[in-house]
Design a protein around this motif. Structure first.
Motif, PDB file in Angstrom:
ATOM      1  N   LEU A  65      -7.433  -2.345 -11.052  1.00 52.03           N
ATOM      2  CA  LEU A  65      -6.494  -1.713 -10.192  1.00 52.03           C
ATOM      3  C   LEU A  65      -6.732  -0.162 -10.157  1.00 52.03           C
ATOM      4  O   LEU A  65      -6.415   0.456  -9.075  1.00 52.03           O
ATOM      5  CB  LEU A  65      -5.191  -1.692 -11.102  1.00 52.03           C
ATOM      6  CG  LEU A  65      -3.903  -1.028 -10.798  1.00 52.03           C
ATOM      7  CD1 LEU A  65      -3.285  -1.393  -9.452  1.00 52.03           C
ATOM      8  CD2 LEU A  65      -2.741  -1.011 -12.028  1.00 52.03           C
ATOM      9  N   GLN A  66      -7.313   0.584 -10.901  1.00 47.63           N
ATOM     10  CA  GLN A  66      -7.825   2.012 -10.727  1.00 47.63           C
ATOM     11  C   GLN A  66      -8.666   2.082  -9.636  1.00 47.63           C
ATOM     12  O   GLN A  66      -8.900   2.948  -8.709  1.00 47.63           O
ATOM     13  CB  GLN A  66      -8.781   2.266 -12.072  1.00 47.63           C
ATOM     14  CG  GLN A  66      -7.551   2.549 -13.025  1.00 47.63           C
ATOM     15  CD  GLN A  66      -6.616   3.610 -12.999  1.00 47.63           C
ATOM     16  OE1 GLN A  66      -6.670   4.587 -11.858  1.00 47.63           O
ATOM     17  NE2 GLN A  66      -6.012   3.986 -14.247  1.00 47.63           N
ATOM     18  N   ILE A  99      -7.361   3.414  -1.908  1.00 44.62           N
ATOM     19  CA  ILE A  99      -6.397   4.060  -1.025  1.00 44.62           C
ATOM     20  C   ILE A  99      -6.249   5.433  -1.209  1.00 44.62           C
ATOM     21  O   ILE A  99      -5.036   6.018  -1.017  1.00 44.62           O
ATOM     22  CB  ILE A  99      -5.011   3.212  -1.306  1.00 44.62           C
ATOM     23  CG1 ILE A  99      -4.664   3.123  -2.583  1.00 44.62           C
ATOM     24  CG2 ILE A  99      -5.187   1.720  -0.764  1.00 44.62           C
ATOM     25  CD1 ILE A  99      -3.146   2.666  -2.686  1.00 44.62           C
ATOM     26  N   GLU A 100      -7.109   6.041  -1.748  1.00 46.14           N
ATOM     27  CA  GLU A 100      -7.227   7.525  -2.270  1.00 46.14           C
ATOM     28  C   GLU A 100      -5.830   8.125  -2.802  1.00 46.14           C
ATOM     29  O   GLU A 100      -5.264   9.100  -2.726  1.00 46.14           O
ATOM     30  CB  GLU A 100      -6.900   8.236  -0.771  1.00 46.14           C
ATOM     31  CG  GLU A 100      -8.044   8.006   0.169  1.00 46.14           C
ATOM     32  CD  GLU A 100      -8.334   8.858   1.407  1.00 46.14           C
ATOM     33  OE1 GLU A 100      -7.224   9.465   1.619  1.00 46.14           O
ATOM     34  OE2 GLU A 100      -9.208   8.674   2.101  1.00 46.14           O
ATOM     35  N   ARG A 101      -5.695   7.320  -4.338  1.00 43.68           N
ATOM     36  CA  ARG A 101      -4.653   7.746  -5.362  1.00 43.68           C
ATOM     37  C   ARG A 101      -5.195   7.811  -6.640  1.00 43.68           C
ATOM     38  O   ARG A 101      -4.841   7.429  -7.527  1.00 43.68           O
ATOM     39  CB  ARG A 101      -3.686   6.864  -5.097  1.00 43.68           C
ATOM     40  CG  ARG A 101      -2.685   6.954  -4.084  1.00 43.68           C
ATOM     41  CD  ARG A 101      -2.060   8.325  -3.673  1.00 43.68           C
ATOM     42  NE  ARG A 101      -1.743   9.126  -4.924  1.00 43.68           N
ATOM     43  CZ  ARG A 101      -0.561   8.923  -5.410  1.00 43.68           C
ATOM     44  NH1 ARG A 101       0.475   8.350  -4.868  1.00 43.68           N
ATOM     45  NH2 ARG A 101       0.030   9.839  -6.735  1.00 43.68           N
ATOM     46  N   ILE A 111       0.975  -1.222  -0.032  1.00 45.19           N
ATOM     47  CA  ILE A 111       0.068  -0.085   0.026  1.00 45.19           C
ATOM     48  C   ILE A 111       1.036   1.234  -0.125  1.00 45.19           C
ATOM     49  O   ILE A 111       0.824   2.087  -0.845  1.00 45.19           O
ATOM     50  CB  ILE A 111      -0.976   0.021   1.197  1.00 45.19           C
ATOM     51  CG1 ILE A 111      -2.036  -1.440   1.066  1.00 45.19           C
ATOM     52  CG2 ILE A 111      -1.796   1.379   1.402  1.00 45.19           C
ATOM     53  CD1 ILE A 111      -2.787  -1.490   2.272  1.00 45.19           C
ATOM     54  N   GLN A 112       1.762   1.310   0.727  1.00 46.11           N
ATOM     55  CA  GLN A 112       2.940   2.379   0.905  1.00 46.11           C
ATOM     56  C   GLN A 112       3.507   2.701  -0.468  1.00 46.11           C
ATOM     57  O   GLN A 112       3.789   4.057  -0.874  1.00 46.11           O
ATOM     58  CB  GLN A 112       3.730   2.005   1.761  1.00 46.11           C
ATOM     59  CG  GLN A 112       4.766   3.572   2.181  1.00 46.11           C
ATOM     60  CD  GLN A 112       5.609   3.312   3.241  1.00 46.11           C
ATOM     61  OE1 GLN A 112       7.058   3.088   2.988  1.00 46.11           O
ATOM     62  NE2 GLN A 112       5.301   3.246   4.529  1.00 46.11           N
ATOM     63  N   GLN A 113       3.956   1.699  -1.105  1.00 41.89           N
ATOM     64  CA  GLN A 113       4.540   1.747  -2.408  1.00 41.89           C
ATOM     65  C   GLN A 113       3.669   2.744  -3.246  1.00 41.89           C
ATOM     66  O   GLN A 113       4.177   3.386  -4.005  1.00 41.89           O
ATOM     67  CB  GLN A 113       4.986   0.471  -3.010  1.00 41.89           C
ATOM     68  CG  GLN A 113       6.297  -0.242  -2.113  1.00 41.89           C
ATOM     69  CD  GLN A 113       6.274  -1.489  -2.596  1.00 41.89           C
ATOM     70  OE1 GLN A 113       5.577  -2.157  -3.374  1.00 41.89           O
ATOM     71  NE2 GLN A 113       7.212  -2.253  -1.707  1.00 41.89           N
ATOM     72  N   LEU A 114       2.388   2.177  -3.238  1.00 45.29           N
ATOM     73  CA  LEU A 114       1.574   2.917  -4.407  1.00 45.29           C
ATOM     74  C   LEU A 114       1.205   4.241  -3.910  1.00 45.29           C
ATOM     75  O   LEU A 114       0.842   5.157  -4.650  1.00 45.29           O
ATOM     76  CB  LEU A 114       0.086   2.028  -4.207  1.00 45.29           C
ATOM     77  CG  LEU A 114       0.168   0.721  -4.839  1.00 45.29           C
ATOM     78  CD1 LEU A 114      -1.092   0.017  -4.723  1.00 45.29           C
ATOM     79  CD2 LEU A 114       0.561   0.750  -6.143  1.00 45.29           C
ATOM     80  N   GLN A 115       1.256   4.655  -2.238  1.00 45.56           N
ATOM     81  CA  GLN A 115       0.698   5.932  -1.867  1.00 45.56           C
ATOM     82  C   GLN A 115       1.902   6.975  -2.239  1.00 45.56           C
ATOM     83  O   GLN A 115       1.593   8.041  -2.473  1.00 45.56           O
ATOM     84  CB  GLN A 115       0.473   6.026  -0.512  1.00 45.56           C
ATOM     85  CG  GLN A 115      -0.719   5.101  -0.396  1.00 45.56           C
ATOM     86  CD  GLN A 115      -1.218   5.068   1.296  1.00 45.56           C
ATOM     87  OE1 GLN A 115       0.095   4.891   2.197  1.00 45.56           O
ATOM     88  NE2 GLN A 115      -2.143   4.940   1.691  1.00 45.56           N
TER      89      GLN A 115
END
Length: 368
Positions: free
Chosen positions: A174-175, A181-183, A146-150
């Motif tokens: 994926l979207q 996760i608010e991205r 999750i952090q990697q995406l954020q």
């Protein structure tokens, strides 16, 4: 002396997503008159990815930080490795690959410290994702995933050639997950390692970072990176911020020597983030039977005590058929021929502790 800050990209993503393969493609785009440097961190203790990169180009310098310590909160191993790499290579671009089990916000904090302001120019952080893993709770519920995406500026949906007819659906899912996760602001580029790099991806490579971190390490858009505090102790002499003023910047720093046992073997283990690793290094005089080695890897993937928990197996080995690189991840197994290596190295990462002594005996039995 550094005249301008070095464009620097962080390339993150979970285990086996294709970070090393992407870096090889990026290195192939390097202008002939430039020098590029690559800093690779691995969760395991023996370091294999640099061998898989297999670069013989004089314009490319590669350095490894083993043991997952690049993303530690203290950041000292990272700063020492970066400083020494830049001193040796004097690169026109720096690519940094944290371990797939690491916390990328920690490396971003280190690189955003005031004493790197005139040395490093942070550009887009790329996060690689295999969209087929979005439904796997080992990935979607893992804090590091999750952090990697954020913290990413752009997401690369890798291995898209393997998505088959579900390609469009997987990218949509994926979207949807990114929205969760608010991205929703982050661009997604689809890419296969079998195809040339998309021009859009190369464009993103040169853009400044858009996503920053606040003091608690959370991602947010549009913040100024230069003001971000860091807990990492400074390696600079007081009053200076240029590379020539680094106090631990010895270009000829001595790496820790491998302590081979009487059999000519080094074994190192690591654990953390809910995973275990074990790696072996064999003296270069030892040669492996290629067919026995192939059988060994297949057994590890299929055996009852490892097959259900094996996350990753990778190796660079001196064999009877030449030097070979092996890569196993999620039942995908590739073998490539390599030009050179200093020794033979094999590393396994599992979700549970296993009988490493038994596996070691099976590996030794593969010696020719």
């Amino acid at each position: 002396m550094i005249i301008k800050a070095i464009p620097t990209n962080i390339i993150t993503g979970f285990l086996g997503v294709g970070k090393t393969s992407l870096i090889k493609q990026l290195l192939a785009t390097k202008p002939a008159d430039e020098i590029w440097a690559v800093l690779v961190n691995e969760f395991g203790e023996v370091g294999i990815d640099a061998g898989l990169l297999n670069s013989s180009d004089n314009g490319i310098q590669i350095r490894e930080v083993a043991g997952g310590c690049m993303c530690c909160a203290a950041g000292v191993p990272t700063q020492v490795a970066i400083n020494q790499l830049i001193a040796k290579a004097k690169p026109d671009r720096l690519l940094i690959e944290p371990t797939g089990l690491g916390h990328p916000n920690e490396i971003i904090k280190v690189l955003s410290a005031p004493h790197y302001q005139n040395v490093i120019s942070l550009r887009s952080t790329l996060c690689l994702v295999d969209a087929r893993k979005i439904h796997d709770p080992r990935y979607r519920e893992h804090a590091n995933f999750i952090q990697q995406l954020q913290v990413a500026d752009v997401i690369i949906a890798t291995k898209s050639d393997l998505y088959d007819a579900e390609n469009t659906k997987l990218l949509y899912e994926l979207q949807t997950y990114l929205s969760h996760i608010e991205r929703t602001d982050i661009p997604v580029v689809s890419h296969s390692n079998q195809q040339p790099l998309p021009s859009a991806l190369l464009d993103y490579l040169n853009q400044p970072r858009r996503v920053s971190l606040n003091i608690n390490g959370h991602a947010s858009a549009g913040l100024k990176l230069g003001s971000l505090p860091t807990t990492a102790p400074s390696l600079f002499r007081a009053g200076g911020s240029r590379l020539s003023e680094l106090s631990l910047f010895a270009e000829g720093a001595i790496e820790a020597a491998l302590d081979f046992d009487d059999r000519g073997i080094v074994r190192k283990q690591n654990q953390g983030e809910g995973c275990f690793s074990c790696g072996w290094v064999f003296e270069p005089s030892q040669e492996f039977d290629f067919d026995k080695l192939m059988d060994f890897i297949q057994r590890q993937a299929q055996s009852s005590n490892v097959g259900q928990v094996l996350l990753r197996l990778k190796a660079v080995m001196i064999t009877t058929d030449g030097i070979a690189g092996f890569n196993w991840i999620d039942h995908e197994f590739t073998v490539v021929e390599l030009d050179d290596t200093l020794d033979s190295r094999l590393e396994m990462i599992t979700m549970d502790d296993v009988n490493w002594d038994e596996i070691e005996l099976q590996l030794i039995a593969c010696l020719s």
